[in-house]
Design an enzyme around this catalytic site. Structure first.
Site, short mmCIF file in Angstrom:
data_model
loop_
_atom_site.label_atom_id
_atom_site.label_comp_id
_atom_site.label_asym_id
_atom_site.label_seq_id
_atom_site.Cartn_x
_atom_site.Cartn_y
_atom_site.Cartn_z
N ASP A 1 0.84 -1.20 0.00
CA ASP A 1 0.00 0.00 0.00
C ASP A 1 0.87 1.25 0.00
O ASP A 1 2.03 1.22 0.44
CB ASP A 1 -0.88 0.02 1.26
CG ASP A 1 -1.83 -1.16 1.30
OD1 ASP A 1 -2.15 -1.69 0.22
OD2 ASP A 1 -2.23 -1.54 2.42
N1 URA Z 1 -1.30 -6.17 3.61
C1 URA Z 1 -1.78 -4.89 3.64
O1 URA Z 1 -2.78 -4.63 4.28
N2 URA Z 1 -1.11 -3.96 2.98
C2 URA Z 1 0.02 -4.20 2.27
O2 URA Z 1 0.59 -3.28 1.70
C3 URA Z 1 0.50 -5.52 2.25
C4 URA Z 1 -0.18 -6.49 2.93
#
Ligand code: URA
Length: 236
Positions: free
Chosen positions: A103
């Protein structure tokens, strides 16, 4: 056939300018012959030696990036800075893409490659490659959360996750979470389902790769031969 300097620079270890200089200073051999012309066209399967060390015969590029917060895990974006934008221009032209997303507000290990079959192997749902994340949550993690993840938690939209491991750290709001899937926002959604929203998320490992602690956020390096061999073993 491909230009020698381009092929050397595609490893990520040298810029195109450095690759030219390497050849001109006589440090490169192509199939046993000392090369002198950086623009020489060489066969795809030529064996390249730099200072006597064999460059991986792979024509793909593999980089470990410490993704910083604030950039998106895509190759292009009309509005946001991307992980590819963190690379020098000669490496942006190789068709590299991130293997699995992090993310925008997450940081940590991101593999960039143009090796599609390998990416598929690492991401395929049936292959169960472990990914370990360090998390900080709002609230205190307890045994119930650990158990819920171990049993395979149900997300708020009803999706059932595979069993995951939550290892609580001494500070009660911190943990290591290991999952084998890659559902959208998975770690955040799993912990939200426990009532413990994630405030901070950092990926530490993906399969055999571990985030190099000497790489600050935003920095990258080519994979080592050892790391490449460990990824290669996954193909079998
Ligand atoms: N899980 C998440 O919630 N975000 C990420 O970036 C990777 C795994």
């Amino acid at each position: 056939m491909e230009r020698l300097d381009k092929r050397i620079a595609a490893t990520g270890r040298w810029s195109r300018k450095e690759a030219k200089a390497l050849v001109k200073s006589g440090r490169v051999k192509v199939d046993g012959q000392r090369a002198t012309d950086p623009e020489e066209k060489i066969p795809d399967d030529a064996a390249l030696l730099v200072d006597g060390h064999l460059l991986s015969s792979e024509r793909y590029t593999y980089l470990m990036l410490h993704k910083p917060q604030g950039v998106v895990s895509s190759t292009q974006d009309p509005r946001e800075p991307t992980v590819l934008g963190l690379l020098p221009p000669h490496l942006r032209k190789l068709g590299l893409f991130p293997v699995g997303r992090l993310d925008k507000d997450a940081e940590g290990l991101l593999l960039l490659t143009n090796d599609g079959p390998l990416a598929h192997r690492l991401l395929a749902p049936g292959k169960h490659v472990d990914k370990c994340y360090y998390v900080e949550v709002a609230g205190e993690l307890d045994e119930t959360d650990q158990q819920a993840l171990a049993e395979g938690i149900q997300l708020k939209d009803g999706t059932r996750c595979r069993p995951a491991c939550l290892e609580r750290l001494p500070a009660g709001n911190q943990a290591l979470v290991t999952i084998q899937e890659g559902k959208y926002h998975q770690v955040k959604r799993m912990l939200a389902a426990c009532g413990k929203p994630v405030n901070y998320l950092k990926r530490l490992t993906m399969g055999p790769l571990e985030l190099d602690p000497s790489l600050p956020p935003g920095a990258w390096r080519p994979l080592t031969e050892k790391e490449l061999a460990a990824l290669e073993a996954l193909r079998k």
